[in-house]
Design a protein around this motif. Structure first.
Motif, PDB file in Angstrom:
ATOM      1  N   LYS A  63      34.688  -9.636  16.425  1.00  0.00           N
ATOM      2  CA  LYS A  63      33.271  -9.258  16.514  1.00  0.00           C
ATOM      3  C   LYS A  63      32.925  -8.683  17.893  1.00  0.00           C
ATOM      4  O   LYS A  63      32.138  -7.747  17.997  1.00  0.00           O
ATOM      5  N   GLN A  64      33.530  -9.272  18.927  1.00  0.00           N
ATOM      6  CA  GLN A  64      33.269  -8.741  20.274  1.00  0.00           C
ATOM      7  C   GLN A  64      33.821  -7.325  20.413  1.00  0.00           C
ATOM      8  O   GLN A  64      33.194  -6.463  21.031  1.00  0.00           O
ATOM      9  N   ASP A  66      34.256  -5.192  17.981  1.00  0.00           N
ATOM     10  CA  ASP A  66      33.445  -4.332  17.144  1.00  0.00           C
ATOM     11  C   ASP A  66      32.112  -3.999  17.819  1.00  0.00           C
ATOM     12  O   ASP A  66      31.507  -2.969  17.553  1.00  0.00           O
ATOM     13  N   LYS A  67      31.664  -4.901  18.696  1.00  0.00           N
ATOM     14  CA  LYS A  67      30.379  -4.707  19.372  1.00  0.00           C
ATOM     15  C   LYS A  67      30.459  -3.597  20.426  1.00  0.00           C
ATOM     16  O   LYS A  67      29.442  -3.019  20.803  1.00  0.00           O
ATOM     17  N   LEU A  68      31.674  -3.317  20.919  1.00  0.00           N
ATOM     18  CA  LEU A  68      31.798  -2.235  21.904  1.00  0.00           C
ATOM     19  C   LEU A  68      31.367  -0.926  21.251  1.00  0.00           C
ATOM     20  O   LEU A  68      31.814  -0.609  20.140  1.00  0.00           O
ATOM     21  N   VAL A  69      30.527  -0.194  21.940  1.00  0.00           N
ATOM     22  CA  VAL A  69      29.931   1.009  21.356  1.00  0.00           C
ATOM     23  C   VAL A  69      31.003   2.031  20.966  1.00  0.00           C
ATOM     24  O   VAL A  69      30.875   2.716  19.958  1.00  0.00           O
ATOM     25  N   ASN A  70      32.087   2.105  21.733  1.00  0.00           N
ATOM     26  CA  ASN A  70      33.112   3.116  21.463  1.00  0.00           C
ATOM     27  C   ASN A  70      34.129   2.684  20.404  1.00  0.00           C
ATOM     28  O   ASN A  70      34.982   3.473  20.004  1.00  0.00           O
ATOM     29  N   VAL A  71      34.078   1.431  20.000  1.00  0.00           N
ATOM     30  CA  VAL A  71      35.020   0.951  18.984  1.00  0.00           C
ATOM     31  C   VAL A  71      34.386   1.158  17.619  1.00  0.00           C
ATOM     32  O   VAL A  71      33.301   0.654  17.344  1.00  0.00           O
ATOM     33  N   THR A  72      35.070   1.911  16.753  1.00  0.00           N
ATOM     34  CA  THR A  72      34.452   2.261  15.480  1.00  0.00           C
ATOM     35  C   THR A  72      34.815   1.270  14.374  1.00  0.00           C
ATOM     36  O   THR A  72      34.018   1.050  13.477  1.00  0.00           O
TER      37      THR A  72
END
Lengths: 170, 563
Positions: A63-64, A66-72
């Motif tokens: 989840k962390q 996935d929360k990164l804006v650049n991780v799709t």
């Protein structure tokens, strides 16, 4: 503690690798290996991450990330039927008297000799980590001068052919 | 339209509805400042970049709009760090704009160069380094979108100096393209039905209201839910003002320095309904003993918070703005008299211990906070600093106004209050804004008194001056053998300091003088500073000792004799 294999897709932009590795350090996650390269889509990198932890920790890692804006996209493939591979280059001591012995070992492991020097051989092996580990164990008595391992890369098997093109329901 | 990068920044801010920005000029933002006078943006010159970040944060917390701060490269940018970390921990929407050295010299350790995107990686929701002017409009659009949407947070945009000077065809995009940024959008009707069932069958339910209620502007819905279900509410520090503390079902703040009856309710509840709270350790104590008798429903906009600190029986991921109205229609009315009667008994017992009800001529801070509340009728915005003063404010000022308390909860940043109050006052010029601080924290950003004067802000300042870093002193007294190491604190004559800046300063040493001083501050048109020389070794009670469960509190002793 269990080993989990995650696949993350991320935008190929400067600093993205830094964001991911920084996240692991900041959240105190225990990462065993991380390997990254291009994916089948232009501008999207694919990372395979092996992380140690129980289900709850791994849920947080996913989840962390996935929360990164650049991780799709992020997916835990640990419990999926997947192909895991690692590549290693091993430079091993090999005087003229030991060469044929080592080459023989190498062929048993379906590894290849990719460079021959006066006192050493460089062996390339690709396979599951267990096979890579076995070969390294057998070569250790000869003296390993250098070792380079890529870390795990993973891909979910397509099964009976009705899966998505990359075998994962992202 | 031909624009320079600098013009594009301001024009984008105007298009995002920004009319106020807090900052300090410098070499790497000189192009930005050169373009600024052509745009309808009020620039507030702060005295330290930390103040600029806190002011933007305070502006955001008070208004709900995005706060903007500006700093130059290198030390200007690093000075923002504490303010950005504060905003990040408390989910406050801030956009920080920093100058960076010119692109040809990035990476050469140029004068005032620092890798601020690297430094702020873990304390921003996202950040950008702009090295191509063509990217600037989209970056600005995305920065604001990310800062204010979902769980809000700070976004930093670092812009190279030559990019600010470069000319290009400016076109502000209508949409963002962020494939990896998703807001909660799932169907939650099944979870809400399950939640309604759990709520209806619970005998001793308790709502834990967090900052998410405020951020989601869901205060009305919360009130409706509470009245319909007769479920009592405790709040976190940042959840204060999610429900009026004057409401009979509001038990006030729970946690390390929470009301005793709030903590007892936490321990005795058979269902905890956490609304927009991340189960901070200052609320829960050790998580393995937290809510031992309770099932947990956790509603949060950020899926990461689910099962992060406290394991959840039922998770609902969504914005409380949308979730609460749906939950209200799913649950039935119910009478909870027995549970409420138990809580009432705990409440009465607490009232007997309350120092404010006791006869003392000593100047105690709890009394000061209570009198500020009386004099203002609670109709003001309180901006508290960090430490004992913060807890006394939370306990003794009765908050009923929306967004009526601004405080640094997660990071616990001393020095937050004064600059944050500057931001709040600029955002809400018609409201009276009060700063409550200790003598330690106030000295950490005391330079912003100059900003108060330059901006002609009528901020009222109350310093609880006990000559100690009081919260640490309290811990030393209780848990470290009374060894006051590094806590006695020499301060200036704050009233004289205020006078030196041009602010009326008052020093209060007697309890009998308190009301007159507060009244003078309330009635003075401009700013006033009051230095309350409070009892030096007063403690914050109740206190949950570190590592102990929340229902094991160190209490103020019962008074002997009559109340």
């Amino acid at each position: 503690m269990e080993k989990h294999t995650l696949i993350a897709l991320m935008e190929d932009k400067p600093g993205v690798l830094n964001r991911v590795s920084g996240l692991f350090r900041r959240r105190n996650y225990n990462i065993e290996s991380l390997s990254v390269g291009h994916s089948e889509t232009g501008g999207i990198s694919r990372m395979t991450i092996v992380v140690n932890g129980d289900e709850r920790i791994v849920e947080q890692v996913v989840k962390q990330l996935d929360k990164l804006v650049n991780v799709t996209d992020v997916i835990d493939v640990s419990h999926r039927d997947s192909v895991f591979r690692e590549l290693a280059l091993i430079k091993v001591n090999a005087g003229p008297g030991k060469r044929s012995e080592i080459i023989e070992l190498t062929s048993v492991f379906r590894a290849r000799v990719v460079d021959v020097g006066a006192t050493s051989l460089t062996v390339e092996i690709t396979g599951p980590e267990s096979r890579v580990n076995s070969l390294i164990g057998l070569l250790e008595p000869y003296g390993i001068e250098e070792l380079a391992r890529t870390g795990r890369v993973a891909m979910v098997r397509s099964g009976n052919g009705n899966g998505s093109s990359r075998g994962i329901d992202f | 339209m031909k624009r320079t990068g600098a013009q594009a920044v301001w024009e984008s801010l105007v298009r995002e509805g920004v009319d106020t920005a807090f900052g300090i000029s410098g070499g790497a933002v000189i192009h930005l400042y050169h373009a600024l006078p052509d745009y309808p943006i009020h620039h507030v010159l702060m005295r330290h970049e930390q103040g600029a970040a806190h002011a933007a944060d305070g502006y955001a917390r008070a208004t709900g709009k995005v706060g903007v701060c500006v700093a130059t490269s290198g030390p200007g940018a690093t000075n923002l760090v504490t303010g950005l970390a504060t905003a990040y921990m408390d989910s406050s929407p801030v956009v920080a704009i920093t100058g960076q050295v010119a692109t040809p010299v990035i990476g050469t350790d140029a004068f005032q160069e620092v890798d601020i995107t690297g430094i702020t990686l873990p304390i921003t929701k996202h950040n950008y380094l702009v090295t191509d002017v063509e990217e600037l409009p989209l970056v600005m659009k995305e920065a604001f979108y990310i800062a204010r949407s979902g769980r809000p947070g700070p976004v930093l945009v670092d812009i190279a100096k030559d990019v600010q000077a470069a000319e290009f065809d400016y076109d502000y995009p209508d949409e963002v393209r962020l494939p990896g940024y998703r807001l909660p959008a799932g169907d939650i009707s099944a979870q809400l039905e399950a939640a309604a069932e759990m709520i209806e069958s619970a005998e001793r339910p308790l709502i834990v209201a967090g900052h998410g209620v405020v951020l989601g502007a869901a205060e009305d819905s919360l009130l409706r839910l509470v009245e319909q279900t007769q479920i009592p509410v405790v709040t976190t520090l940042l959840g204060i003002s999610a429900i009026p503390e004057t409401h009979p079902l509001c038990l006030g703040m729970a946690g390390m320095h929470g009301e005793a009856y709030a903590n007892l309710a936490l321990a005795e509840a058979d269902l905890l309904i956490a609304l927009g709270s991340r189960f901070d350790d200052r609320l829960t104590g050790p998580v393995d003993g937290f809510g031992a008798q309770a099932k947990v429903i956790h509603v949060d906009i950020d899926t990461v918070e689910i099962n992060k600190n406290v394991l959840t029986d039922l998770a609902v991921v969504g914005d409380l703005r949308d979730v609460l109205p749906q939950l209200i229609s799913a649950v039935d009315e119910r009478n909870r008299d027995e549970w409420l009667a138990r809580i009432r008994l705990w409440r009465e017992e607490s009232a007997q211990r309350d120092i404010v009800g006791q006869e003392t001529d000593e100047l105690v801070p709890q009394f000061v906070m209570r009198q500020i509340w009386h004099a203002t009728r609670g109709e003001v915005i309180m901006v508290s600093d960090v430490g004992q003063n913060q807890m006394w404010e939370a306990q003794y000022f009765v908050h009923h106004r929306r967004r009526g308390l601004l405080s640094s909860g997660g990071l616990g940043t001393m020095g937050f209050a004064l600059p944050a109050a500057i931001g709040a006052q600029l955002g809400l010029p018609e409201q009276q804004v009060w700063v409550t601080a200790g003598d330690g924290g106030f000295q950490m950003n005391i330079q912003e008194l100059a900003t108060v004067v330059q901006e002609k802000l009528p901020v009222k300042i109350a310093i609880m001056n006990n000559g100690y870093l009081g919260m640490v002193r309290q811990w030393q007294q209780l848990f470290f053998e009374g060894r006051y190491s590094g806590t006695p604190l020499l301060g200036p004559d704050f009233a004289k300091v205020a006078e030196a800046y041009g602010i009326p300063g008052i020093t209060i040493r007697e309890k009998a003088q308190v009301d007159a001083a507060i009244l003078q501050a309330v009635e003075t048109e401009g700013p006033v500073l009051i230095d309350f020389r409070i009892v030096q070794e007063e403690n914050v009670y109740p206190m949950v000792a570190p590592g102990r469960p929340v229902n094991e509190m160190i209490r103020r002793p019962m008074p002997t004799g009559k109340r």
